[in-house]
Design a protein around this motif. Structure first.
Motif, PDB file in Angstrom:
ATOM      1  N   VAL A 159      49.160  26.836  47.290  1.00 19.56           N
ATOM      2  CA  VAL A 159      48.952  28.322  47.678  1.00 19.56           C
ATOM      3  C   VAL A 159      49.732  29.355  46.866  1.00 19.56           C
ATOM      4  CG1 VAL A 159      49.104  29.996  49.535  1.00 19.56           C
ATOM      5  CG2 VAL A 159      48.381  27.354  50.159  1.00 19.56           C
ATOM      6  N   ARG A 160      50.883  29.000  46.407  1.00 16.79           N
ATOM      7  CA  ARG A 160      51.595  29.884  45.661  1.00 16.79           C
ATOM      8  C   ARG A 160      51.058  29.982  44.133  1.00 16.79           C
ATOM      9  NH1 ARG A 160      57.739  28.212  47.245  1.00 16.79           N
ATOM     10  NH2 ARG A 160      57.894  29.317  49.103  1.00 16.79           N
ATOM     11  N   LYS A 161      50.629  28.809  43.670  1.00 22.80           N
ATOM     12  CA  LYS A 161      49.759  28.953  42.263  1.00 22.80           C
ATOM     13  C   LYS A 161      48.485  29.659  42.241  1.00 22.80           C
ATOM     14  CE  LYS A 161      51.642  24.475  40.534  1.00 22.80           C
ATOM     15  NZ  LYS A 161      51.344  23.086  40.214  1.00 22.80           N
ATOM     16  N   ARG A 162      47.694  29.541  43.529  1.00 19.72           N
ATOM     17  CA  ARG A 162      46.670  30.130  43.433  1.00 19.72           C
ATOM     18  C   ARG A 162      46.933  31.618  43.707  1.00 19.72           C
ATOM     19  NH1 ARG A 162      44.995  27.389  48.070  1.00 19.72           N
ATOM     20  NH2 ARG A 162      43.918  29.113  48.930  1.00 19.72           N
ATOM     21  N   MET A 163      47.866  31.902  44.299  1.00 15.81           N
ATOM     22  CA  MET A 163      48.398  33.426  44.459  1.00 15.81           C
ATOM     23  C   MET A 163      48.840  33.991  43.089  1.00 15.81           C
ATOM     24  SD  MET A 163      51.101  34.845  47.286  1.00 15.81           S
ATOM     25  CE  MET A 163      50.291  34.234  48.702  1.00 15.81           C
ATOM     26  N   GLN A 164      49.332  33.457  42.457  1.00 15.00           N
ATOM     27  CA  GLN A 164      49.514  33.774  40.913  1.00 15.00           C
ATOM     28  C   GLN A 164      48.452  33.727  40.150  1.00 15.00           C
ATOM     29  OE1 GLN A 164      52.314  30.677  39.436  1.00 15.00           O
ATOM     30  NE2 GLN A 164      54.255  31.557  40.615  1.00 15.00           N
ATOM     31  N   LYS A 165      47.492  33.264  40.185  1.00 12.45           N
ATOM     32  CA  LYS A 165      46.552  33.197  39.414  1.00 12.45           C
ATOM     33  C   LYS A 165      45.280  34.146  40.094  1.00 12.45           C
ATOM     34  CE  LYS A 165      46.203  28.197  37.713  1.00 12.45           C
ATOM     35  NZ  LYS A 165      45.876  27.028  37.693  1.00 12.45           N
ATOM     36  N   LYS A 166      45.295  34.303  41.289  1.00 15.01           N
ATOM     37  CA  LYS A 166      44.342  35.111  42.015  1.00 15.01           C
ATOM     38  C   LYS A 166      43.034  34.832  41.409  1.00 15.01           C
ATOM     39  CE  LYS A 166      47.535  39.103  41.745  1.00 15.01           C
ATOM     40  NZ  LYS A 166      47.625  40.446  41.257  1.00 15.01           N
ATOM     41  N   GLU A 167      42.467  33.386  42.168  1.00 15.36           N
ATOM     42  CA  GLU A 167      41.279  33.094  41.635  1.00 15.36           C
ATOM     43  C   GLU A 167      40.076  33.723  42.530  1.00 15.36           C
ATOM     44  OE1 GLU A 167      41.803  28.825  42.048  1.00 15.36           O
ATOM     45  OE2 GLU A 167      42.734  28.658  40.149  1.00 15.36           O
ATOM     46  N   GLY A 168      40.078  34.802  42.359  1.00 15.45           N
ATOM     47  CA  GLY A 168      39.021  35.496  43.516  1.00 15.45           C
ATOM     48  C   GLY A 168      39.453  35.468  44.778  1.00 15.45           C
ATOM     49  N   GLU A 169      40.429  34.986  45.239  1.00 18.25           N
ATOM     50  CA  GLU A 169      41.085  35.083  46.487  1.00 18.25           C
ATOM     51  C   GLU A 169      41.744  36.348  46.682  1.00 18.25           C
ATOM     52  OE1 GLU A 169      41.720  30.955  48.239  1.00 18.25           O
ATOM     53  OE2 GLU A 169      42.118  30.914  46.255  1.00 18.25           O
ATOM     54  N   SER A 170      41.696  37.124  47.740  1.00 16.85           N
ATOM     55  CA  SER A 170      42.615  38.287  47.994  1.00 16.85           C
ATOM     56  C   SER A 170      43.922  37.907  48.488  1.00 16.85           C
ATOM     57  CB  SER A 170      41.919  39.034  49.182  1.00 16.85           C
ATOM     58  OG  SER A 170      42.405  38.505  50.416  1.00 16.85           O
ATOM     59  N   LYS A 171      44.919  38.581  47.927  1.00 15.90           N
ATOM     60  CA  LYS A 171      46.404  38.360  48.394  1.00 15.90           C
ATOM     61  C   LYS A 171      46.470  38.190  49.786  1.00 15.90           C
ATOM     62  CE  LYS A 171      49.506  39.016  45.006  1.00 15.90           C
ATOM     63  NZ  LYS A 171      50.953  39.874  44.541  1.00 15.90           N
ATOM     64  N   PRO A 172      45.867  39.030  50.866  1.00 12.33           N
ATOM     65  CA  PRO A 172      45.906  38.787  52.134  1.00 12.33           C
ATOM     66  C   PRO A 172      45.574  37.451  52.684  1.00 12.33           C
ATOM     67  CG  PRO A 172      44.915  41.067  51.916  1.00 12.33           C
ATOM     68  CD  PRO A 172      45.087  40.513  50.506  1.00 12.33           C
ATOM     69  N   GLU A 173      44.344  36.916  52.210  1.00  9.92           N
ATOM     70  CA  GLU A 173      44.040  35.431  52.783  1.00  9.92           C
ATOM     71  C   GLU A 173      44.882  34.671  52.134  1.00  9.92           C
ATOM     72  OE1 GLU A 173      40.243  35.271  50.759  1.00  9.92           O
ATOM     73  OE2 GLU A 173      39.343  36.108  52.197  1.00  9.92           O
ATOM     74  N   LEU A 174      45.572  34.479  51.073  1.00 12.43           N
ATOM     75  CA  LEU A 174      46.356  33.554  50.604  1.00 12.43           C
ATOM     76  C   LEU A 174      47.772  33.606  51.297  1.00 12.43           C
ATOM     77  CD1 LEU A 174      45.802  33.872  46.810  1.00 12.43           C
ATOM     78  CD2 LEU A 174      45.375  31.793  48.224  1.00 12.43           C
ATOM     79  N   LYS A 175      47.834  35.000  51.830  1.00 10.60           N
ATOM     80  CA  LYS A 175      49.518  35.093  52.646  1.00 10.60           C
ATOM     81  C   LYS A 175      49.432  34.455  53.953  1.00 10.60           C
ATOM     82  CE  LYS A 175      52.679  38.832  54.120  1.00 10.60           C
ATOM     83  NZ  LYS A 175      52.987  40.172  54.234  1.00 10.60           N
TER      84      LYS A 175
END
Length: 199
Positions: A159-175
């Motif tokens: 999840v943290r890796k995807r948060m760094q890359k922001k692969e089209g996902e919004s930060k609120p969703e990853l949070k």
């Protein structure tokens, strides 16, 4: 632009939740099993005597529990032979297999007495120390793949890796995914702590 909706990703979805919960349940099970072994190893029980092999002669052996009764009486393990002829052989087996001294009871020549230490303050402290070490290991030791900390890292890291890359996902969703994982971790930390406190 590539968009990831909450419904598409299912924010820490049901399958992942179920998988993580199953691994955390295994951690609790492991704690119970190891605590049981610690108690067995540091408490006085008759278990280790039951399966001792006794040489009956002519190449025949049997377990001690098959030819005697074994019980804790005060500061002794009392081993009462069904056949008085087997007492000497039982005595020899106890010395050879466990290195313990067994003396004949002055009141009954079919009874062997094995002196044992009762649960002293020192033995209790040793037991408590071992259980505390186990608790801390399964709660916090990231090097132990069975620990809650290790399982937390396993699911949180992607999840943290995807948060760094922001692969089209919004930060609120990853949070929200991160928070769902942390919530599950806290739930099992509390469960483990409750198990530890009940010991």
């Amino acid at each position: 632009m590539r968009l990831f909706s909450t419904s598409a990703r299912l924010l820490f979805n049901n399958a992942e939740t179920k998988q993580m919960r199953a691994q955390l349940d295994e951690t609790l099970k492991l704690f119970k099993e190891k605590v049981s072994k610690i108690k067995s190893d540091t408490s006085v029980t008759t278990d280790k005597y039951k399966n001792i092999a006794v040489d009956l002669g002519n190449g025949n052996t049997t377990e001690l529990k098959q030819i005697s009764t074994i019980a804790l009486r005060g500061n002794n393990i009392n081993i009462v032979a069904f056949d008085p002829k087997q007492v000497k052989r039982m005595q020899t087996a106890l010395i050879q297999k466990l290195g313990v001294s067994a003396t004949l009871s002055p009141h009954n020549t079919q009874t062997l007495l094995v002196p044992v230490q009762t649960m002293t303050g020192e033995r209790r402290a040793q037991q408590d120390q071992l259980m505390k070490k186990l608790y801390e290991q399964l709660r916090n030791d990231a090097r132990d793949r069975n620990s809650i900390s290790s399982i937390r890292q396993k699911y949180l890291q992607p999840v943290r890796k995807r948060m760094q890359k922001k692969e089209g996902e919004s930060k609120p969703e990853l949070k929200k995914e991160s928070e769902a994982i942390e919530k599950l971790v806290r739930e099992y930390q509390d469960k483990l702590t409750d198990l530890y406190k009940k010991q």
